[in-house]
Design an enzyme around this catalytic site. Structure first.
Site, PDB file in Angstrom:
ATOM      1  N   GLU A   1     -28.776  60.708  15.105  1.00 44.82           N
ATOM      2  CA  GLU A   1     -27.554  61.492  15.302  1.00 44.82           C
ATOM      3  C   GLU A   1     -26.471  60.659  15.951  1.00 44.82           C
ATOM      4  O   GLU A   1     -26.741  59.653  16.603  1.00 44.82           O
ATOM      5  CB  GLU A   1     -27.823  62.743  16.140  1.00 44.82           C
ATOM      6  CG  GLU A   1     -28.744  62.561  17.342  1.00 44.82           C
ATOM      7  CD  GLU A   1     -28.232  61.646  18.418  1.00 44.82           C
ATOM      8  OE1 GLU A   1     -27.010  61.682  18.714  1.00 44.82           O
ATOM      9  OE2 GLU A   1     -29.029  60.868  18.975  1.00 44.82           O
TER      10      GLU A   1
ATOM     11  N   GLU B   1     -28.938  57.713  17.596  1.00 44.49           N
ATOM     12  CA  GLU B   1     -28.615  57.110  16.297  1.00 44.49           C
ATOM     13  C   GLU B   1     -29.807  57.038  15.343  1.00 44.49           C
ATOM     14  O   GLU B   1     -29.649  56.769  14.161  1.00 44.49           O
ATOM     15  CB  GLU B   1     -28.057  55.681  16.442  1.00 44.49           C
ATOM     16  CG  GLU B   1     -26.817  55.553  17.276  1.00 44.49           C
ATOM     17  CD  GLU B   1     -26.339  54.107  17.387  1.00 44.49           C
ATOM     18  OE1 GLU B   1     -25.244  53.889  17.944  1.00 44.49           O
ATOM     19  OE2 GLU B   1     -27.077  53.200  16.924  1.00 44.49           O
TER      20      GLU B   1
END
Length: 349
Positions: free
Chosen positions: A175, A318
């Site tokens: 994310e 991430e």
């Protein structure tokens, strides 16, 4: 809603017969019993997921969902919200941390704009699946409608289906979103019925009001919206985030396609809690990568019931932890395929 319902119906339990065959082979390898620890568990799980004694995970994709949050207006982060937009543009160039780590295992990383505030250029190499320009401010009302929450799940499912059709046989979740530890902690508090002061952390950088202000904002949002702990979609809609829904959808889509999915850190684990609240059988397809430094991460992993394989003091997000875990999964597959059994080398035990 139809895609979500169809996906849930496709999720089945693991292949118990193949898992037993895998367990027998693992136990017969030339080593003391259980001496390869979690590698053995992963290999057996992969056999149960794929229905193959010798699983293959040579096409890896990390799907990183990017979105912004209306609650940013409350000063819960010390970082400019524009970082979400700017950082997402770097994924196609291979510059973020997750991309660098993914080079080790040859994994592909794709970024998905599911709710960034502002438009991403069409030629940026980012998948445009935008539902809205960030969630609404959850201290003034629900973060999104139930329909938008379902759509976020279905975007994740669509991305998992897309990668499955391209041949992906191992997925990871990631994310990008300034302020997203705030909705993540709100979700965890609702699902875990826990004290916000114990699970609220600084995230990528807390605002001037500090942890106390962040806690007060989350508490206000929960009291106002009254999310139902027994309804994962309701919790997601009222105090969640679009990228959290997107990751949960990737997990459900992976399970429906019988593909293992590696969960990143804190926010991904919260997304996994949403996924299993919607369909508990999906959990069998999850592999937890690392124990995040975020204060709520331990409780999130305990609620999920899956122990992370790594403790690396990481909290980047991430999908970086998933990328780091991929070589370990490769090792489990290699153990299964290339390590000899006692019988194969003519040794008696």
């Amino acid at each position: 809603m139809r895609l979500l319902e169809e996906t849930i119906q496709r999720i089945e339990g693991l292949d118990e017969v193949m898992m037993e065959k895998a367990r027998e082979r693992v136990d017969s390898l030339i080593k003391p019993p259980k001496s390869l620890g979690r590698l053995e568990d992963i290999a057996i799980q992969l056999s149960g997921i794929t229905g193959k004694l010798y699983p293959v995970v040579d096409q890896k994709t990390i799907i990183t969902m990017a979105a912004d949050h209306g609650v940013y207006e409350e000063g819960i982060s010390g970082n400019p919200q524009e970082i979400t937009w700017a950082q997402t543009l770097l994924f196609a160039k291979g510059l973020p941390g997750v991309c660098a780590i993914s080079r080790v295992s040859g994994a592909k990383v794709i970024a998905v704009d599911i709710g960034i505030k502002g438009d991403i250029p069409e030629d940026a190499g980012v998948f445009n699946r935008k539902i809205k320009h960030g969630t609404d401010n959850m201290v003034k009302g629900p973060a999104m409608t139930r329909e938008e929450a379902v759509k976020s799940l279905e975007v994740g499912i669509e991305m998992a289906n897309q990668e499955a059709k391209k041949g992906a046989n191992l997925l990871g979740t990631g994310e990008m979103g300034i302020g997203n530890t705030t909705p993540s902690t709100a979700i965890l508090s609702v699902l875990g019925n826990c004290d916000l002061l114990e699970i609220t952390g600084r995230g990528a950088g807390v605002g001037e009001g500090g942890i106390e202000h962040k806690v007060a904002v989350i508490r206000k949002a929960i009291e106002l919206n009254k999310p139902k702990p027994t309804d994962g979609i309701d919790v997601l809609a009222k105090v969640g985030g679009l990228e959290i829904g997107g990751m949960a959808g990737v997990m459900l889509g992976a399970a429906a396609n019988r593909i293992p999915v590696v969960i990143d850190g804190y926010i991904s684990t919260v997304a996994a809690l949403i996924a299993i609240a919607i369909e508990p059988k999906a959990k069998d397809y999850f592999i937890a990568s690392h124990a995040s430094l975020e204060p709520g991460a331990r409780l999130a992993n305990e609620l999920l019931g899956i122990e992370p394989m790594l403790t690396m003091d990481m909290c980047l997000g991430e999908g970086s932890g998933a990328a780091l875990a991929f070589p370990i999964i490769d090792a489990a597959v290699s153990m299964m395929a290339y390590m000899a059994t006692f019988a194969e080398v003519g040794m008696e035990i």
